[in-house]
Design a protein around this motif. Structure first.
Motif, PDB file in Angstrom:
ATOM      1  N   LEU A 298       1.298  -1.007  -0.574  1.00  0.00           N
ATOM      2  CA  LEU A 298       0.147  -0.162   0.127  1.00  0.00           C
ATOM      3  C   LEU A 298       0.639   1.377  -0.255  1.00  0.00           C
ATOM      4  N   MET A 299       2.304   1.194   0.743  1.00  0.00           N
ATOM      5  CA  MET A 299       2.389   2.227   0.852  1.00  0.00           C
ATOM      6  C   MET A 299       3.154   2.103  -0.551  1.00  0.00           C
ATOM      7  N   LEU A 300       4.159   1.294  -1.138  1.00  0.00           N
ATOM      8  CA  LEU A 300       4.338   1.350  -2.532  1.00  0.00           C
ATOM      9  C   LEU A 300       3.506   1.962  -2.976  1.00  0.00           C
ATOM     10  N   LYS A 301       2.685   2.190  -3.292  1.00  0.00           N
ATOM     11  CA  LYS A 301       1.124   2.615  -4.186  1.00  0.00           C
ATOM     12  C   LYS A 301       1.122   3.911  -4.189  1.00  0.00           C
ATOM     13  N   MET A 302       0.988   4.036  -2.982  1.00  0.00           N
ATOM     14  CA  MET A 302       0.465   5.589  -2.432  1.00  0.00           C
ATOM     15  C   MET A 302       1.740   6.906  -3.124  1.00  0.00           C
ATOM     16  N   LEU A 303       3.418   5.930  -2.428  1.00  0.00           N
ATOM     17  CA  LEU A 303       4.543   6.857  -3.942  1.00  0.00           C
ATOM     18  C   LEU A 303       4.705   6.737  -4.815  1.00  0.00           C
ATOM     19  N   ALA A 304       3.794   5.378  -5.992  1.00  0.00           N
ATOM     20  CA  ALA A 304       3.743   5.297  -7.420  1.00  0.00           C
ATOM     21  C   ALA A 304       2.946   6.603  -7.686  1.00  0.00           C
ATOM     22  N   ASN A 305       1.528   6.725  -6.987  1.00  0.00           N
ATOM     23  CA  ASN A 305       0.936   8.186  -7.282  1.00  0.00           C
ATOM     24  C   ASN A 305      -0.447   7.609  -7.339  1.00  0.00           C
ATOM     25  N   TYR A 306      -0.854   6.446  -6.791  1.00  0.00           N
ATOM     26  CA  TYR A 306      -1.493   5.973  -7.559  1.00  0.00           C
ATOM     27  C   TYR A 306      -2.548   6.132  -6.365  1.00  0.00           C
ATOM     28  N   GLN A 307      -3.987   6.380  -6.285  1.00  0.00           N
ATOM     29  CA  GLN A 307      -5.129   7.097  -5.909  1.00  0.00           C
ATOM     30  C   GLN A 307      -5.475   6.433  -4.216  1.00  0.00           C
ATOM     31  N   ILE A 308      -4.900   6.062  -3.693  1.00  0.00           N
ATOM     32  CA  ILE A 308      -4.951   5.247  -2.083  1.00  0.00           C
ATOM     33  C   ILE A 308      -4.794   6.723  -1.026  1.00  0.00           C
ATOM     34  N   SER A 309      -5.432   6.346  -0.439  1.00  0.00           N
ATOM     35  CA  SER A 309      -5.343   7.794   0.807  1.00  0.00           C
ATOM     36  C   SER A 309      -4.254   7.101   2.117  1.00  0.00           C
ATOM     37  N   LEU A 310      -4.007   7.854   2.791  1.00  0.00           N
ATOM     38  CA  LEU A 310      -2.934   7.169   3.699  1.00  0.00           C
ATOM     39  C   LEU A 310      -3.737   6.824   5.071  1.00  0.00           C
ATOM     40  N   THR A 311      -4.893   6.734   4.972  1.00  0.00           N
ATOM     41  CA  THR A 311      -6.433   6.209   5.944  1.00  0.00           C
ATOM     42  C   THR A 311      -6.524   4.161   5.333  1.00  0.00           C
ATOM     43  N   ASP A 312      -5.889   4.161   4.093  1.00  0.00           N
ATOM     44  CA  ASP A 312      -6.373   3.153   3.774  1.00  0.00           C
ATOM     45  C   ASP A 312      -4.355   1.764   4.377  1.00  0.00           C
TER      46      ASP A 312
END
Length: 166
Positions: free
Chosen positions: A132-146
């Motif tokens: 999930l953190m890698l997806k956040m860093l790759a600009n996927y549409q994932i919020s920090l709360t997930d």
């Protein structure tokens, strides 16, 4: 992509064609895949190319070699008795490598229990929790709360201080 396939990979050599650049292929797949799949660029660079070993590689290889020879010498002294070597316990056949930032010897019998031989991978991979953190860093549409459970607090202090515990 609408069927059972969950991922796709496009590999491109930097000298394949002067017009089909990485950016062109990214733009093409991004515009054609709207609503079906998303794209990202990942250029491996020099780190993944292999080739001639660096001084770090040589130094690290030497250190591992020395540790392996010292380990073998110690094991031979432990299992030597009456002119014979009795290396019949599980810890006499080991693999040297990193385990949690520490060089360690892992008995082959233990590795057999945690290895997926069909796919040539460990059964549990520590980094899967970081997806999930890698997806956040790759600009996927994932919020920090997930990624982080619990409530987030806003930091109001403008300076950090060792005396106040940061």
């Amino acid at each position: 992509m609408k069927t059972d396939i969950q991922r796709g990979l496009v590999l491109r050599n930097e000298k394949c064609h002067e017009h089909y650049t990485t950016e062109f292929l990214y733009n093409l797949y991004s515009s054609e895949g709207k609503g079906i799949f998303d794209c990202r660029i990942n250029v491996l660079g020099h780190l993944q190319q292999g080739g001639a070993p660096t001084p770090f590689d040589r130094n690290y290889g030497t250190k591992l070699g020395v540790k392996a020879v010292l380990w073998m010498s110690e094991k031979l002294q432990q299992v030597y008795s009456k002119g014979r070597v009795f290396a019949n316990s599980g810890d006499t056949a080991c693999v040297i490598g990193l385990r949690k930032k520490v060089v360690a010897f892992s008995p082959v019998t233990e590795l057999k229990k945690v290895t997926d031989f069909e796919h040539r991978l460990p059964q549990e991979q520590w980094w899967l929790n970081l997806r999930l953190m890698l997806k956040m860093l790759a600009n996927y549409q994932i919020s920090l709360t997930d990624y982080i459970s619990g409530q987030m607090e806003h930091v109001t202090r403008r300076t950090l201080s060792i005396e106040k515990g940061f």
